[in-house]
Design a protein around this motif. Sequence first.
Motif, PDB file in Angstrom:
ATOM      1  N   THR A   1       0.845  -1.199   0.000  1.00  0.00           N
ATOM      2  CA  THR A   1       0.000   0.000   0.000  1.00  0.00           C
ATOM      3  C   THR A   1       0.878   1.246   0.000  1.00  0.00           C
ATOM      4  O   THR A   1       1.918   1.282   0.669  1.00  0.00           O
ATOM      5  CB  THR A   1      -0.901   0.019   1.249  1.00  0.00           C
ATOM      6  N   PRO A   2       0.504   2.264  -0.751  1.00  0.00           N
ATOM      7  CA  PRO A   2       1.326   3.484  -0.812  1.00  0.00           C
ATOM      8  C   PRO A   2       1.540   4.126   0.550  1.00  0.00           C
ATOM      9  O   PRO A   2       2.598   4.688   0.817  1.00  0.00           O
ATOM     10  CB  PRO A   2       0.528   4.405  -1.741  1.00  0.00           C
ATOM     11  N   LEU A   3       0.528   4.065   1.450  1.00  0.00           N
ATOM     12  CA  LEU A   3       0.681   4.694   2.758  1.00  0.00           C
ATOM     13  C   LEU A   3       1.826   4.060   3.529  1.00  0.00           C
ATOM     14  O   LEU A   3       2.680   4.758   4.083  1.00  0.00           O
ATOM     15  CB  LEU A   3      -0.623   4.574   3.554  1.00  0.00           C
ATOM     16  N   MET A   4       1.874   2.721   3.556  1.00  0.00           N
ATOM     17  CA  MET A   4       2.919   2.050   4.322  1.00  0.00           C
ATOM     18  C   MET A   4       4.294   2.232   3.675  1.00  0.00           C
ATOM     19  O   MET A   4       5.307   2.301   4.369  1.00  0.00           O
ATOM     20  CB  MET A   4       2.588   0.567   4.468  1.00  0.00           C
ATOM     21  N   VAL A   5       4.327   2.326   2.354  1.00  0.00           N
ATOM     22  CA  VAL A   5       5.600   2.601   1.679  1.00  0.00           C
ATOM     23  C   VAL A   5       6.109   3.983   2.076  1.00  0.00           C
ATOM     24  O   VAL A   5       7.302   4.170   2.359  1.00  0.00           O
ATOM     25  CB  VAL A   5       5.439   2.496   0.149  1.00  0.00           C
ATOM     26  N   ALA A   6       5.197   4.962   2.115  1.00  0.00           N
ATOM     27  CA  ALA A   6       5.600   6.311   2.534  1.00  0.00           C
ATOM     28  C   ALA A   6       6.047   6.311   3.995  1.00  0.00           C
ATOM     29  O   ALA A   6       7.031   6.987   4.355  1.00  0.00           O
ATOM     30  CB  ALA A   6       4.446   7.284   2.334  1.00  0.00           C
ATOM     31  N   MET A   7       5.354   5.550   4.843  1.00  0.00           N
ATOM     32  CA  MET A   7       5.769   5.453   6.237  1.00  0.00           C
ATOM     33  C   MET A   7       7.172   4.840   6.347  1.00  0.00           C
ATOM     34  O   MET A   7       8.038   5.343   7.081  1.00  0.00           O
ATOM     35  CB  MET A   7       4.787   4.581   7.028  1.00  0.00           C
ATOM     36  N   ALA A   8       7.405   3.743   5.619  1.00  0.00           N
ATOM     37  CA  ALA A   8       8.704   3.068   5.677  1.00  0.00           C
ATOM     38  C   ALA A   8       9.805   3.950   5.125  1.00  0.00           C
ATOM     39  O   ALA A   8      10.919   3.985   5.660  1.00  0.00           O
ATOM     40  CB  ALA A   8       8.632   1.767   4.895  1.00  0.00           C
TER      41      ALA A   8
ATOM     42  N   GLY B   1      18.776   6.792   9.600  1.00  0.00           N
ATOM     43  CA  GLY B   1      19.850   5.922  10.072  1.00  0.00           C
ATOM     44  C   GLY B   1      19.359   4.673  10.771  1.00  0.00           C
ATOM     45  O   GLY B   1      20.169   3.840  11.201  1.00  0.00           O
ATOM     46  N   ALA B   2      18.036   4.522  10.914  1.00  0.00           N
ATOM     47  CA  ALA B   2      17.492   3.308  11.520  1.00  0.00           C
ATOM     48  C   ALA B   2      17.651   2.134  10.564  1.00  0.00           C
ATOM     49  O   ALA B   2      17.666   2.296   9.333  1.00  0.00           O
ATOM     50  CB  ALA B   2      16.027   3.516  11.884  1.00  0.00           C
ATOM     51  N   ASP B   3      17.740   0.967  11.111  1.00  0.00           N
ATOM     52  CA  ASP B   3      17.982  -0.243  10.318  1.00  0.00           C
ATOM     53  C   ASP B   3      16.657  -0.939  10.034  1.00  0.00           C
ATOM     54  O   ASP B   3      15.978  -1.412  10.953  1.00  0.00           O
ATOM     55  CB  ASP B   3      18.909  -1.183  11.072  1.00  0.00           C
ATOM     56  N   PRO B   4      16.236  -1.029   8.761  1.00  0.00           N
ATOM     57  CA  PRO B   4      14.968  -1.691   8.446  1.00  0.00           C
ATOM     58  C   PRO B   4      15.006  -3.198   8.619  1.00  0.00           C
ATOM     59  O   PRO B   4      13.968  -3.853   8.476  1.00  0.00           O
ATOM     60  CB  PRO B   4      14.728  -1.303   6.991  1.00  0.00           C
ATOM     61  N   MET B   5      16.179  -3.786   8.910  1.00  0.00           N
ATOM     62  CA  MET B   5      16.238  -5.228   9.135  1.00  0.00           C
ATOM     63  C   MET B   5      15.371  -5.637  10.324  1.00  0.00           C
ATOM     64  O   MET B   5      14.958  -6.794  10.429  1.00  0.00           O
ATOM     65  CB  MET B   5      17.689  -5.646   9.373  1.00  0.00           C
ATOM     66  N   GLU B   6      15.086  -4.674  11.202  1.00  0.00           N
ATOM     67  CA  GLU B   6      14.253  -5.011  12.351  1.00  0.00           C
ATOM     68  C   GLU B   6      12.841  -5.373  11.937  1.00  0.00           C
ATOM     69  O   GLU B   6      12.100  -6.016  12.692  1.00  0.00           O
ATOM     70  CB  GLU B   6      14.215  -3.848  13.328  1.00  0.00           C
ATOM     71  N   LEU B   7      12.433  -4.994  10.727  1.00  0.00           N
ATOM     72  CA  LEU B   7      11.099  -5.327  10.256  1.00  0.00           C
ATOM     73  C   LEU B   7      10.945  -6.826   9.996  1.00  0.00           C
ATOM     74  O   LEU B   7       9.819  -7.319   9.887  1.00  0.00           O
ATOM     75  CB  LEU B   7      10.780  -4.547   8.974  1.00  0.00           C
ATOM     76  N   LEU B   8      12.069  -7.528   9.881  1.00  0.00           N
ATOM     77  CA  LEU B   8      12.028  -8.970   9.642  1.00  0.00           C
ATOM     78  C   LEU B   8      12.144  -9.770  10.938  1.00  0.00           C
ATOM     79  O   LEU B   8      12.345 -10.998  10.885  1.00  0.00           O
ATOM     80  CB  LEU B   8      13.151  -9.357   8.678  1.00  0.00           C
ATOM     81  N   ASP B   9      12.049  -9.090  12.057  1.00  0.00           N
ATOM     82  CA  ASP B   9      12.119  -9.773  13.347  1.00  0.00           C
ATOM     83  C   ASP B   9      10.748 -10.374  13.667  1.00  0.00           C
ATOM     84  O   ASP B   9       9.831  -9.692  14.113  1.00  0.00           O
ATOM     85  CB  ASP B   9      12.538  -8.781  14.429  1.00  0.00           C
ATOM     86  N   GLY B  10      10.622 -11.686  13.363  1.00  0.00           N
ATOM     87  CA  GLY B  10       9.340 -12.344  13.567  1.00  0.00           C
ATOM     88  C   GLY B  10       8.919 -12.409  15.012  1.00  0.00           C
ATOM     89  O   GLY B  10       7.717 -12.426  15.316  1.00  0.00           O
TER      90      GLY B  10
ATOM     91  N   LEU C   1       3.310  -4.846  12.117  1.00  0.00           N
ATOM     92  CA  LEU C   1       4.229  -4.041  11.309  1.00  0.00           C
ATOM     93  C   LEU C   1       3.614  -2.677  10.977  1.00  0.00           C
ATOM     94  O   LEU C   1       4.293  -1.647  11.057  1.00  0.00           O
ATOM     95  CB  LEU C   1       4.585  -4.795  10.023  1.00  0.00           C
ATOM     96  N   GLU C   2       2.346  -2.669  10.596  1.00  0.00           N
ATOM     97  CA  GLU C   2       1.699  -1.398  10.265  1.00  0.00           C
ATOM     98  C   GLU C   2       1.643  -0.477  11.483  1.00  0.00           C
ATOM     99  O   GLU C   2       1.893   0.727  11.378  1.00  0.00           O
ATOM    100  CB  GLU C   2       0.295  -1.664   9.728  1.00  0.00           C
ATOM    101  N   GLN C   3       1.311  -1.043  12.627  1.00  0.00           N
ATOM    102  CA  GLN C   3       1.262  -0.219  13.833  1.00  0.00           C
ATOM    103  C   GLN C   3       2.638   0.327  14.175  1.00  0.00           C
ATOM    104  O   GLN C   3       2.766   1.486  14.592  1.00  0.00           O
ATOM    105  CB  GLN C   3       0.711  -1.044  15.002  1.00  0.00           C
ATOM    106  N   HIS C   4       3.685  -0.468  13.982  1.00  0.00           N
ATOM    107  CA  HIS C   4       5.045   0.011  14.249  1.00  0.00           C
ATOM    108  C   HIS C   4       5.410   1.170  13.320  1.00  0.00           C
ATOM    109  O   HIS C   4       5.980   2.176  13.767  1.00  0.00           O
ATOM    110  CB  HIS C   4       6.031  -1.135  14.065  1.00  0.00           C
ATOM    111  N   LEU C   5       5.090   1.044  12.040  1.00  0.00           N
ATOM    112  CA  LEU C   5       5.423   2.113  11.095  1.00  0.00           C
ATOM    113  C   LEU C   5       4.636   3.382  11.411  1.00  0.00           C
ATOM    114  O   LEU C   5       5.172   4.494  11.323  1.00  0.00           O
ATOM    115  CB  LEU C   5       5.139   1.647   9.668  1.00  0.00           C
TER     116      LEU C   5
END
Length: 808
Positions: A185-192, A200-209, A218-222
């Motif tokens: 979704t465009p909204l979540m892409v813009a958030m990410a 400088g934050a590391d997006p690898m944390e998004l893969l932390d199951g 994930l959406e709530q975190h973004l």
Amino acid sequence: MSSTRGSSPSWSSYALDALERWQPGAPVPVVFPLAAWQPDRETLSAWMAAHIAQTYPGATWGGELLAAERILPVLDGLDELAAPLRAHAVRRLNAELDPGSPVMLTCRTQVYGEVVEAGDVFTSAAVVELQPLSFKEASRYLVRTSRPLRGSDGQRSTCWDPVLTRLREHPGDPSGAALQQVLGTPLMVAMARTVYGDTGADPMELLDGGRFSGPEALEQHLLDAFVPAAFGDAPDADRAGHWLRFLARHLERRRTRDLAWWELRLALPWLLRSLGPVLLLGCMATAVSVGLGEPTTPLAFVAGVCTGHVVLSRGRTWAEPGRVARLSGQPAGRWRIPRELVLSVAVAAPLGVAVGSVGSLGFAWGDFNPIHFNAGGRLGPVAAAMAAGLATATMLAVLGLAGDVRPSTMPLLGRQRLRSPVLGVLSVAAVLLAAFVAFVLGTEFVSEPVSLAIGALAGLVVALAVWPGVTGRAAAPVIRRERRRRPGPALLRPLSVGLLGGLCLGAAFGLAHASTLGARASMNADFPSGAVVHRTADGGAYALTTGGWHYGRHPDGTRFVRTPGPVLGVVSTWDGRSYARFGADEVRDCAHEPECTTFYGPIELHLSRGSYTNVRVGLPNGVFADDTGFQNELPPRVEDWLYAVPPRRLFEAALTFGLAFGLSIGVITGVAAGVHRWLATPVDIARASSPLAGLRSDRATAVTRGIVVMAFGTTLGVFLLRSLPMSQSSMGLPMVVWLPIGLLAIALSAWGWLLVVRLWLCGMGRLPWRLMAFLDEAHRRGVLRQAGAVYQFRHARLQEQLAAADRT
């Protein structure tokens, strides 16, 4: 959705693609946010040139580049324009741009469809509608918009490259599948992109199951991380989230998405929400009066204004067209007595009884004076001050300053060019002539300093009246307004409202006041109660009271009082008449006067029957002289007895004053309200260019409105009160009541209410002091979007998330 002319279609990354493919000699893509454009007043080329000069300081050559087609305009956000301006913008684009001129216009699909139905299509343009994002497109966008990094091998990379590598190597990973679903979704892409692109934050944390159990987490975190990331480099980054959460919660309570600055007052506590500016001015006036040592009367006046304002601000104001039609007797359905009018009369009557219960029963200064009280009690002045406050609140209601608060504008405030130098010279002469005539006439009635003020106000009124005729059409007024009303109905209808409101208020107060005074006078005995009355052989009578005062009445009806002890004074002769003066200072001055003698002993004050001004002083040696001030030193009860009048005459005088007071207030307020309603126009919220433009327009209008209202009211009041059947001591009362109106008119504007909001909510830490600057910054950082004169959160999901965080 995007529309392009003269170029290949693309989506929101069109500008970046064009920059990557740019070749020397080709036009350079430049993004122009349409939210700042006013298509009904500005040409596209002039606005774009001004935007370039503002965005790139020193770039004065923007217009030349646009004319040479060296710039590729990317017109972003047609949907952020006010709804009535969108179709106008498309028509202006079609009129100003050549069919082959390359340009890109972005807009939401639904809004663009509405624009086409309401106005015109963007001719010769290819229309491209964005489809749901694939993960491949989203990942490409995230990589291209992220800060570049250099690896250990010197290769260029971004923070998203390890994430994409992980997803390619482990296609069946549940955490990877959840991330791919979220980035669809465009909204979540813009958030990410905001949270990880430049922070400088590391997006690898998004893969932390273990941390994120699924797409919802994930959406709530973004959403939670978006605001801190958007304000990451702001000085108040740590508090921006707190302020935005409060605003989101405020909108949730009101069940709306529109963040209007003039409606933030609804977030105040009930008392401030109803009386904020009045209480603020009341506190200032009370502080000044405490310093002067007399806080009671100002406090009572403020209490009267507050009571009247609460009563009269319920529902619609009298100045609204429907209410005016009913009040003025014009056809508008079944005529009903306005609720506010009934309530104001119900409040005025008890105040009249309170004032009459302690008012003087005589004409102490030669005529009826409603604020002259006996016994020196506090109830009378307090009740009179509350009645004056109620009259002030009634005037505010007639002026349309009670009830709902909305920004307004005034046609006198636009940038205008002079039409003719001759008209300019004649206008200056008219202003000076009006000021001079008002000053000359004013000197006959009031003091010279007051006359100077009246002359200045008259000059200002004439200047405001003739300026629109001297100037040409406004080049760029602050806010587009409705067609100016015709002066006849605009002036006559508020005048009828003012007359009705003033007369009803004055009649209710005057009748209650007069009835109470008449009842007291009819019950008043010939001599004070408790006194022993003695009759004389010639038909007269006298009595002695416990205070030592001697009351007497001659057979011809002449009343007199004798002092309980000796009095020191002098008698001087001038122009054949004798005058008695009192005090040690007069005795010292008597030594330098040729015809002056001193006396010391009891004196009598005589007042002939039917006379209330010619007080004669009976000296110890039996000689009579004219009084020059001793009557003002009498105790209140003695003064009441000496100047007592028959109950019928007292009733007539009190009722006449109430009606005359109401008439003067009604005429002054009605004329001022008519001028205000003719000149001031509510801002068309749907057509306002921006929230800040609406605020600036309302601020200028509020100040101008206060000056105009005060000018008309004061000028009219000075000349009107001369023709009313009121005593000299009572003539100034309507003007005293009118004096705070100008300041209250400014304070009760939308801008004045915003000041109260800032004082309270900013003092409580819920909003920043520079509120409008903060909202504009949130708009520039993508947290808010602009919709005409209001802001909105960029997405309902973001508003809901912030509101939920504020609740917890």
